[in-house]
Design a protein around this motif. Structure first.
Motif, PDB file in Angstrom:
ATOM      1  N   ASP A  76      37.555  51.193  55.716  1.00 24.70           N
ATOM      2  CA  ASP A  76      38.471  50.142  55.271  1.00 24.70           C
ATOM      3  C   ASP A  76      38.402  49.959  53.751  1.00 24.70           C
ATOM      4  O   ASP A  76      39.430  49.827  53.083  1.00 24.70           O
ATOM      5  CB  ASP A  76      38.152  48.819  55.958  1.00 24.70           C
ATOM      6  CG  ASP A  76      38.487  48.834  57.447  1.00 24.70           C
ATOM      7  OD1 ASP A  76      39.191  49.768  57.898  1.00 24.70           O
ATOM      8  OD2 ASP A  76      38.041  47.897  58.156  1.00 24.70           O
ATOM      9  N   ARG A  77      37.205  49.977  53.194  1.00 25.77           N
ATOM     10  CA  ARG A  77      37.055  49.836  51.745  1.00 25.77           C
ATOM     11  C   ARG A  77      37.706  51.009  51.011  1.00 25.77           C
ATOM     12  O   ARG A  77      38.367  50.836  49.994  1.00 25.77           O
ATOM     13  CB  ARG A  77      35.574  49.751  51.364  1.00 25.77           C
ATOM     14  CG  ARG A  77      35.013  48.385  51.559  1.00 25.77           C
ATOM     15  CD  ARG A  77      33.634  48.236  50.928  1.00 25.77           C
ATOM     16  NE  ARG A  77      32.825  47.439  51.823  1.00 25.77           N
ATOM     17  CZ  ARG A  77      31.763  47.854  52.478  1.00 25.77           C
ATOM     18  NH1 ARG A  77      31.312  49.063  52.304  1.00 25.77           N
ATOM     19  NH2 ARG A  77      31.122  47.052  53.285  1.00 25.77           N
ATOM     20  N   GLN A  78      37.497  52.218  51.520  1.00 27.22           N
ATOM     21  CA  GLN A  78      38.073  53.400  50.880  1.00 27.22           C
ATOM     22  C   GLN A  78      39.594  53.358  50.942  1.00 27.22           C
ATOM     23  O   GLN A  78      40.271  53.708  49.975  1.00 27.22           O
ATOM     24  CB  GLN A  78      37.551  54.678  51.543  1.00 27.22           C
ATOM     25  CG  GLN A  78      37.915  55.943  50.805  1.00 27.22           C
ATOM     26  CD  GLN A  78      37.345  55.982  49.386  1.00 27.22           C
ATOM     27  OE1 GLN A  78      36.175  55.715  49.179  1.00 27.22           O
ATOM     28  NE2 GLN A  78      38.185  56.278  48.412  1.00 27.22           N
ATOM     29  N   THR A  79      40.150  52.892  52.051  1.00 31.50           N
ATOM     30  CA  THR A  79      41.594  52.771  52.195  1.00 31.50           C
ATOM     31  C   THR A  79      42.139  51.780  51.164  1.00 31.50           C
ATOM     32  O   THR A  79      43.168  52.038  50.526  1.00 31.50           O
ATOM     33  CB  THR A  79      41.956  52.315  53.624  1.00 31.50           C
ATOM     34  OG1 THR A  79      41.426  53.260  54.557  1.00 31.50           O
ATOM     35  CG2 THR A  79      43.454  52.196  53.820  1.00 31.50           C
ATOM     36  N   ASP A  80      41.457  50.638  50.986  1.00 25.84           N
ATOM     37  CA  ASP A  80      41.888  49.650  49.997  1.00 25.84           C
ATOM     38  C   ASP A  80      41.851  50.223  48.587  1.00 25.84           C
ATOM     39  O   ASP A  80      42.768  50.001  47.789  1.00 25.84           O
ATOM     40  CB  ASP A  80      40.990  48.402  50.049  1.00 25.84           C
ATOM     41  CG  ASP A  80      41.234  47.564  51.301  1.00 25.84           C
ATOM     42  OD1 ASP A  80      42.268  47.774  51.967  1.00 25.84           O
ATOM     43  OD2 ASP A  80      40.368  46.715  51.608  1.00 25.84           O
ATOM     44  N   ILE A  81      40.813  50.979  48.272  1.00 25.00           N
ATOM     45  CA  ILE A  81      40.700  51.596  46.941  1.00 25.00           C
ATOM     46  C   ILE A  81      41.839  52.576  46.712  1.00 25.00           C
ATOM     47  O   ILE A  81      42.476  52.587  45.647  1.00 25.00           O
ATOM     48  CB  ILE A  81      39.331  52.289  46.773  1.00 25.00           C
ATOM     49  CG1 ILE A  81      38.220  51.243  46.716  1.00 25.00           C
ATOM     50  CG2 ILE A  81      39.302  53.171  45.526  1.00 25.00           C
ATOM     51  CD1 ILE A  81      36.823  51.827  46.807  1.00 25.00           C
ATOM     52  N   ASN A  82      42.113  53.401  47.691  1.00 26.81           N
ATOM     53  CA  ASN A  82      43.193  54.386  47.561  1.00 26.81           C
ATOM     54  C   ASN A  82      44.565  53.712  47.384  1.00 26.81           C
ATOM     55  O   ASN A  82      45.383  54.193  46.606  1.00 26.81           O
ATOM     56  CB  ASN A  82      43.227  55.312  48.787  1.00 26.81           C
ATOM     57  CG  ASN A  82      42.053  56.278  48.811  1.00 26.81           C
ATOM     58  OD1 ASN A  82      41.438  56.542  47.788  1.00 26.81           O
ATOM     59  ND2 ASN A  82      41.743  56.774  49.998  1.00 26.81           N
ATOM     60  N   LYS A  83      44.796  52.615  48.079  1.00 29.68           N
ATOM     61  CA  LYS A  83      46.057  51.888  47.939  1.00 29.68           C
ATOM     62  C   LYS A  83      46.216  51.363  46.519  1.00 29.68           C
ATOM     63  O   LYS A  83      47.281  51.428  45.938  1.00 29.68           O
ATOM     64  CB  LYS A  83      46.130  50.717  48.929  1.00 29.68           C
ATOM     65  CG  LYS A  83      46.410  51.140  50.353  1.00 29.68           C
ATOM     66  CD  LYS A  83      46.484  49.932  51.275  1.00 29.68           C
ATOM     67  CE  LYS A  83      46.694  50.344  52.712  1.00 29.68           C
ATOM     68  NZ  LYS A  83      46.693  49.196  53.627  1.00 29.68           N
ATOM     69  N   ARG A  84      45.133  50.830  45.966  1.00 29.89           N
ATOM     70  CA  ARG A  84      45.186  50.279  44.595  1.00 29.89           C
ATOM     71  C   ARG A  84      45.419  51.388  43.586  1.00 29.89           C
ATOM     72  O   ARG A  84      46.123  51.196  42.581  1.00 29.89           O
ATOM     73  CB  ARG A  84      43.903  49.530  44.280  1.00 29.89           C
ATOM     74  CG  ARG A  84      43.887  48.170  44.896  1.00 29.89           C
ATOM     75  CD  ARG A  84      42.726  47.351  44.388  1.00 29.89           C
ATOM     76  NE  ARG A  84      42.024  46.799  45.546  1.00 29.89           N
ATOM     77  CZ  ARG A  84      40.733  46.774  45.728  1.00 29.89           C
ATOM     78  NH1 ARG A  84      39.938  47.221  44.806  1.00 29.89           N
ATOM     79  NH2 ARG A  84      40.223  46.283  46.817  1.00 29.89           N
ATOM     80  N   LEU A  85      44.814  52.535  43.787  1.00 31.63           N
ATOM     81  CA  LEU A  85      44.960  53.642  42.846  1.00 31.63           C
ATOM     82  C   LEU A  85      46.355  54.260  42.880  1.00 31.63           C
ATOM     83  O   LEU A  85      46.830  54.795  41.879  1.00 31.63           O
ATOM     84  CB  LEU A  85      43.914  54.727  43.129  1.00 31.63           C
ATOM     85  CG  LEU A  85      42.465  54.360  42.815  1.00 31.63           C
ATOM     86  CD1 LEU A  85      41.550  55.475  43.277  1.00 31.63           C
ATOM     87  CD2 LEU A  85      42.275  54.087  41.341  1.00 31.63           C
TER      88      LEU A  85
END
Length: 120
Positions: free
Chosen positions: A109-118
């Motif tokens: 979930d954290r990695q998905t959030d980071i990718n969305k922001r990037l």
């Protein structure tokens, strides 16, 4: 007076006055002491009138006696045992597999959030 009353002694008295800061308690015909509001009950007490009123018979413990002035400091809460607290509930034991699944889900979930922001 010091022969009759001793520090640590627990006796009964009668509430003779109630003020915002505490209650005056008569120990005998000639002697009275003060129970500060912080020594009325265990826990927080906002309004002393919720706990005592003039004429109440109360158990008190003598905390101190000033030898020069004869003032006696009393405690109602120390004259009785503290209420027992409910035991804390412990979390059920978790096995390694359950812990690992939770860790992996949080990580994903954290990695998905980071990718969305990037990708914005």
């Amino acid at each position: 007076m010091t022969e009759k009353f001793q520090v640590g002694q627990i006796i009964e008295g009668t509430v003779t006055g109630v003020k915002a800061f505490g209650a005056f308690v008569s120990l005998d015909e000639k002697t009275q002491g003060l129970v500060h509001i912080s020594h009325i009950t265990h826990g927080f007490l906002e309004n002393i009138a919720d706990a005592v009123k003039v004429g109440d018979t109360v158990k008190v413990k003598i905390l101190s006696i000033d030898p020069e002035t004869g003032k006696i400091s009393l405690s109602m809460k120390n004259a009785k045992p503290a209420p027992q607290r409910a035991p804390k509930k412990e979390a059920p034991p978790a096995d390694f597999e359950t812990l690992m699944k939770g860790f992996l889900k949080d990580s994903t979930d954290r990695q998905t959030d980071i990718n969305k922001r990037l990708n914005r």
